[in-house]
Design an enzyme around this catalytic site. Sequence first.
Site, PDB file in Angstrom:
ATOM      1  N   LYS A   1       1.020  -1.082  -0.032  1.00 18.01           N
ATOM      2  CA  LYS A   1       0.187   0.178   0.031  1.00 18.01           C
ATOM      3  C   LYS A   1       0.953   1.172  -0.070  1.00 18.01           C
ATOM      4  CE  LYS A   1      -4.453   1.020   0.686  1.00 18.01           C
ATOM      5  NZ  LYS A   1      -5.718   0.343   0.079  1.00 18.01           N
TER       6      LYS A   1
ATOM      7  N   GLY B   1     -22.352   5.334  -0.165  1.00 22.96           N
ATOM      8  CA  GLY B   1     -21.432   5.931  -1.135  1.00 22.96           C
ATOM      9  C   GLY B   1     -21.357   4.776  -2.322  1.00 22.96           C
TER      10      GLY B   1
END
Length: 367
Positions: A94, A196
């Site tokens: 990441k 969302g």
Amino acid sequence: MIAEVIKANELTKADPVFGQTSFNDHEQIVFCHDKDTGLKAIIGIHNTVLGPALGGTRMWNYANEWEALNDVLRLSRGMTYKSAISGLNLGGGKAVIIGDSKTDKTPEMMTRFGQFIHSLSGKYITAEDVGTTTPDMDIIREVTPHVTGISEAKGGSGNPSPVTAYGVYMGMKAAAKHQFGTDKLEGKKVLVQGTGHVGETLISYLAKEGAIVEIADINQAKMEEVAAKYGAKIYTGEDIYGADVDIYAPCALGATVNDETIERLKARVIAGAANNQLANEEIHGRKLQEKGILYAPDFLINAGGIINVYAEIVGYDKAEAMKRTENIYNTTLEILTFADAHGITTQNAAMSLAQKRIDDKKKETAK
Ligand code: NAD
């Protein structure tokens, strides 16, 4: 959102890197700095036993560098287990860029960041995350092939959220089968927190199946739009965690399952998209088990997005990506059964099966 998750993790200031709770056996951490563009980024490569470390780049206005470091370490470790449990030949990594994505991000900064990624020769592959977008990935693609989530026009897979939502839906159905004896969600009361990108598609699947959907979001306009579109009810109670529902689907923020909320939860199943739902994996995993609340591990059921971008690496085929995502149903059932059989939490069951896959591969390559 991130601050809450970070609060739940201990910062070990005396040993800022190797001593971090979230350091947890990282292979490599790369600090990237470019004065001209203002780039300050950290790439965390947790584990590459199963393949190159793939994970998105988050751009966030961290309060300080400790927070940024802790966040990237925690997230890259999570990616190792997510890919391993999903059967993907990928490791965990990441990246974070320190700054405000709305005001600090420039194409030049993204290009420079792409050059840093390229210098790792494919050991780390990036994608979108909070604060980065498909157009950012397109810019990075100009300087390195080690990027996924590029636009469909450029041969990429586009927005992964609908695939993530499908996987969450599959995982929820499997959890319902285990807990209620049927995977039919018709008539089941489901509270979706967060309407969302993922939440909305999940709501559409649930509404289509005849579930009684209640929704909560801090964005009133979006919530009203989604309620009208799918016939969902806006949750009006004072305490969303105490809602009288069968299933709680966290699709907004992490660490919502914590000391305070567990006591109030009435739902019998937790299955949602948010990352790191348990404030503390050990403590809260066990508390849920004691209360008889079935937790579908987040990193297992929200893997549709990574499955989708993985497909981009091996040659994108949407149907194949959906088929693999559908298999989250079978994997979830397998893990829930394994947890019961061994008297362990569902979180630990998923972690240990993911770890076993990594260990097996290590043994195989050592031969
Ligand atoms: P999003 O930003 O599109 O949606 C999040 C929604 O949550 C927004 O509508 C926001 O207003 C709402 N929200 C924020 N704080 C809230 C609060 N306190 N109470 C209620 N609602 C609140 O994000 P998304 O892409 O839909 O992702 C949702 C979650 O799933 C995130 O935690 C994300 O990290 C995780 N996730 C997403 C993907 C993906 O493919 N998009 C993959 C894996 C995990």
